[in-house]
Design a protein around this motif. Structure first.
Motif, mmCIF file in Angstrom:
data_model
loop_
_atom_site.group_PDB
_atom_site.id
_atom_site.type_symbol
_atom_site.label_atom_id
_atom_site.label_comp_id
_atom_site.label_asym_id
_atom_site.label_seq_id
_atom_site.Cartn_x
_atom_site.Cartn_y
_atom_site.Cartn_z
ATOM 1 N N ARG A 153 0.859 -1.176 0.000
ATOM 2 C CA ARG A 153 0.000 0.000 0.000
ATOM 3 C C ARG A 153 0.897 1.227 0.000
ATOM 4 N NH1 ARG A 153 -5.097 0.174 -1.488
ATOM 5 N NH2 ARG A 153 -5.796 -1.419 0.004
ATOM 6 N N HIS A 154 0.940 1.928 -1.140
ATOM 7 C CA HIS A 154 1.875 3.036 -1.289
ATOM 8 C C HIS A 154 1.629 4.129 -0.240
ATOM 9 C CE1 HIS A 154 4.523 5.935 -3.182
ATOM 10 N NE2 HIS A 154 3.530 6.803 -3.220
ATOM 11 N N ALA A 155 0.384 4.364 0.107
ATOM 12 C CA ALA A 155 0.063 5.417 1.070
ATOM 13 C C ALA A 155 0.689 5.139 2.435
ATOM 14 C CB ALA A 155 -1.452 5.561 1.204
ATOM 15 N N LYS A 156 0.871 3.859 2.760
ATOM 16 C CA LYS A 156 1.443 3.483 4.051
ATOM 17 C C LYS A 156 2.909 3.078 3.943
ATOM 18 C CE LYS A 156 -2.941 1.931 6.024
ATOM 19 N NZ LYS A 156 -3.670 0.801 6.675
ATOM 20 N N ARG A 157 3.401 2.920 2.695
ATOM 21 C CA ARG A 157 4.791 2.516 2.440
ATOM 22 C C ARG A 157 5.122 1.188 3.126
ATOM 23 N NH1 ARG A 157 3.775 6.920 0.271
ATOM 24 N NH2 ARG A 157 5.323 8.479 -0.309
ATOM 25 N N THR A 158 4.186 0.253 3.090
ATOM 26 C CA THR A 158 4.386 -1.007 3.802
ATOM 27 C C THR A 158 3.902 -2.193 2.974
ATOM 28 O OG1 THR A 158 4.057 0.107 5.925
ATOM 29 C CG2 THR A 158 3.881 -2.292 5.917
ATOM 30 N N TRP A 159 4.705 -3.267 2.978
ATOM 31 C CA TRP A 159 4.336 -4.542 2.374
ATOM 32 C C TRP A 159 3.755 -5.460 3.451
ATOM 33 C CZ3 TRP A 159 4.571 -6.139 -2.686
ATOM 34 C CH2 TRP A 159 5.323 -5.368 -3.588
ATOM 35 N N THR A 160 2.627 -6.114 3.138
ATOM 36 C CA THR A 160 2.031 -7.078 4.066
ATOM 37 C C THR A 160 1.514 -8.278 3.282
ATOM 38 O OG1 THR A 160 -0.108 -5.924 3.929
ATOM 39 C CG2 THR A 160 1.343 -5.363 5.776
ATOM 40 N N PRO A 161 1.438 -9.463 3.907
ATOM 41 C CA PRO A 161 0.884 -10.636 3.226
ATOM 42 C C PRO A 161 -0.583 -10.401 2.879
ATOM 43 C CG PRO A 161 2.105 -11.279 5.188
ATOM 44 C CD PRO A 161 1.952 -9.790 5.250
ATOM 45 N N LEU A 162 -0.998 -10.946 1.731
ATOM 46 C CA LEU A 162 -2.376 -10.817 1.282
ATOM 47 C C LEU A 162 -2.933 -12.213 1.036
ATOM 48 C CD1 LEU A 162 -4.639 -8.828 0.294
ATOM 49 C CD2 LEU A 162 -3.731 -9.183 -2.012
ATOM 50 N N ASP A 163 -3.720 -12.716 1.992
ATOM 51 C CA ASP A 163 -4.286 -14.050 1.802
ATOM 52 C C ASP A 163 -5.506 -13.978 0.895
ATOM 53 O OD1 ASP A 163 -6.653 -13.477 3.297
ATOM 54 O OD2 ASP A 163 -5.544 -13.831 5.146
ATOM 55 N N ALA A 164 -6.044 -15.149 0.567
ATOM 56 C CA ALA A 164 -7.157 -15.217 -0.383
ATOM 57 C C ALA A 164 -8.504 -15.267 0.306
ATOM 58 C CB ALA A 164 -6.985 -16.433 -1.304
ATOM 59 N N GLY A 165 -8.564 -14.956 1.596
ATOM 60 C CA GLY A 165 -9.834 -14.929 2.293
ATOM 61 C C GLY A 165 -10.242 -16.291 2.815
ATOM 62 N N ALA A 166 -11.236 -16.305 3.688
ATOM 63 C CA ALA A 166 -11.714 -17.542 4.309
ATOM 64 C C ALA A 166 -12.972 -18.043 3.615
ATOM 65 C CB ALA A 166 -11.984 -17.305 5.792
ATOM 66 N N SER A 167 -13.310 -19.289 3.884
ATOM 67 C CA SER A 167 -14.531 -19.872 3.346
ATOM 68 C C SER A 167 -15.740 -19.191 3.963
ATOM 69 C CB SER A 167 -14.578 -21.374 3.644
ATOM 70 O OG SER A 167 -15.833 -21.915 3.326
ATOM 71 N N SER A 168 -16.820 -19.119 3.192
ATOM 72 C CA SER A 168 -18.046 -18.500 3.674
ATOM 73 C C SER A 168 -18.711 -19.326 4.765
ATOM 74 C CB SER A 168 -19.034 -18.316 2.519
ATOM 75 O OG SER A 168 -19.426 -19.577 2.007
ATOM 76 N N GLY A 169 -18.358 -20.611 4.860
ATOM 77 C CA GLY A 169 -18.956 -21.476 5.855
ATOM 78 C C GLY A 169 -20.319 -22.014 5.449
ATOM 79 N N ARG A 170 -20.753 -21.727 4.213
ATOM 80 C CA ARG A 170 -22.072 -22.174 3.764
ATOM 81 C C ARG A 170 -22.059 -23.592 3.219
ATOM 82 N NH1 ARG A 170 -23.702 -17.354 -0.173
ATOM 83 N NH2 ARG A 170 -21.532 -17.713 -0.736
ATOM 84 N N HIS A 171 -20.883 -24.179 3.132
ATOM 85 C CA HIS A 171 -20.796 -25.546 2.630
ATOM 86 C C HIS A 171 -19.661 -26.264 3.350
ATOM 87 C CE1 HIS A 171 -17.359 -23.913 0.531
ATOM 88 N NE2 HIS A 171 -18.134 -23.037 -0.066
ATOM 89 N N SER A 172 -19.652 -27.573 3.205
ATOM 90 C CA SER A 172 -18.650 -28.373 3.914
ATOM 91 C C SER A 172 -17.494 -28.782 3.014
ATOM 92 C CB SER A 172 -19.319 -29.632 4.483
ATOM 93 O OG SER A 172 -19.918 -30.389 3.437
ATOM 94 N N LYS A 173 -17.429 -28.238 1.810
ATOM 95 C CA LYS A 173 -16.354 -28.599 0.895
ATOM 96 C C LYS A 173 -15.011 -28.086 1.408
ATOM 97 C CE LYS A 173 -19.112 -28.392 -3.373
ATOM 98 N NZ LYS A 173 -19.257 -27.715 -4.681
ATOM 99 N N PRO A 174 -13.933 -28.822 1.109
ATOM 100 C CA PRO A 174 -12.606 -28.273 1.409
ATOM 101 C C PRO A 174 -12.362 -27.063 0.513
ATOM 102 C CG PRO A 174 -12.416 -30.239 0.049
ATOM 103 C CD PRO A 174 -13.856 -30.137 0.436
ATOM 104 N N TYR A 175 -11.548 -26.140 0.948
ATOM 105 C CA TYR A 175 -11.328 -24.971 0.104
ATOM 106 C C TYR A 175 -9.846 -24.607 0.033
ATOM 107 C CZ TYR A 175 -11.085 -22.073 4.371
ATOM 108 O OH TYR A 175 -10.740 -21.525 5.586
#
Length: 304
Positions: free
Chosen positions: A150-172
């Motif tokens: 984020r250029h405004a903060k001048r900082t690199w951070t890990p960006l994960d792909a988010g969590a499962s919605s929990g609406r199903h039991s499939k592996p993700y």
């Protein structure tokens, strides 16, 4: 001007420019600039003879020139298996280059590779970027997380792909070919100009020294944040030099290494931009043809 001099000066060699709609590669050395709609960056890939698998990369632009797509993958198999998986990945990605939601692409890839078997086990990270809305979308299939600047903060951070919605039991978010019913999540971020994204394969993180220490995420963070003012090509070079120093006498012989860093820049405006806006209508009409739907089902092995 030599190719390396062109890279250092910010001018990509002609062979590195995106021509027609896509750039793809794997198992050959690459050190090139990348230029997609709303994106400037650099990619470095170094295959390792005798390594555990093969890294591949695919970068494309939709027919309308409005969506930039990027995928970095690491095939765990060897030899012919890597070649077969690579061709399958390229074929499906080319087929779906107009899909805005890359989760569908990963689902189709997963089904096709799962049919090949364990030799097709592949980690992948898929990225879509819509310059018009400054929207970055990232999905992950068992791959190391991307890093976001984020250029405004001048900082690199890990960006994960988010969590499962929990609406199903499939592996993700499992690696491709691990489970036929794997679901994939999506992390969407609104970006500003000069923000950046860094994608790498596990060969970078797992570079080992003589003491058996992995390079790891902490050293990645130190290199990225310690040299945040450098341009993408130079910053990738700095990370690569740090890997070589860390490996020492062991050398970079453990696995393939691939790094892609892009910076978000203003997208084209004016007549070219508005001409591109008319193209999605033709794309949608073509997708609505009955034979197009049949082709989709044949390609993905689904019915109805």
């Amino acid at each position: 001007m030599a190719a390396m001099e062109q890279l250092e000066s910010g001018q990509a060699p002609l062979s590195a420019r995106l021509v027609c709609s896509e750039v793809r590669g794997g198992n050959v050395p690459v050190d090139a600039n990348v230029h997609l709609p709303g994106i400037l960056g650099s990619i470095y890939s170094r295959p390792c003879a005798g390594g555990r698998g093969g890294d591949i990369h695919y970068l494309s632009v939709c027919d309308a020139g409005l969506v930039s797509q990027m995928l970095i993958a690491d095939v765990m198999g060897h030899g012919e298996a890597v070649a077969a998986v690579s061709e399958e990945v390229y074929r499906l990605l080319h087929r779906y280059l107009n899909r805005i939601d890359q989760r569908r692409v990963l689902r189709q890839l997963n089904r096709r590779l799962e049919a090949i078997g364990f030799d097709a086990l592949t980690t992948a990270i898929a990225v879509s970027y819509l310059p018009l809305f400054h929207r970055l979308s990232v999905s992950n299939a068992g791959h190391p997380v991307a890093w976001f600047y984020r250029h405004a903060k001048r900082t690199w951070t890990p960006l994960d792909a988010g969590a499962s919605s929990g609406r199903h039991s499939k592996p993700y978010n499992l690696p491709l070919a691990a489970h036929e019913n794997t679901a994939f999540t999506r992390r969407t971020v609104r970006v500003a100009h000069r923000d950046r994204l860094f994608v790498l394969t596990d060969g970078v993180l797992e570079t080992v020294n003589e003491a058996g220490e992995l390079f790891g995420a902490d050293r990645i963070a130190r290199q990225l944040n310690g040299h945040a003012s450098e341009n993408p090509h130079r910053l990738i070079s700095i990370v690569r030099e740090a890997l070589v120093e860390h490996a020492g006498a062991v050398g970079l012989t453990h696995d393939d290494i691939t790094m892609l860093m892009v910076e978000f820049v203003p997208s084209p405006r004016g007549p070219v931009f508005w001409n591109a806006l008319r193209k999605p209508v033709r794309v949608i009409k073509r997708r609505m043809r009955p034979d197009a739907a049949a082709e989709d089902r044949a390609l993905t092995g689904t019915s109805g």
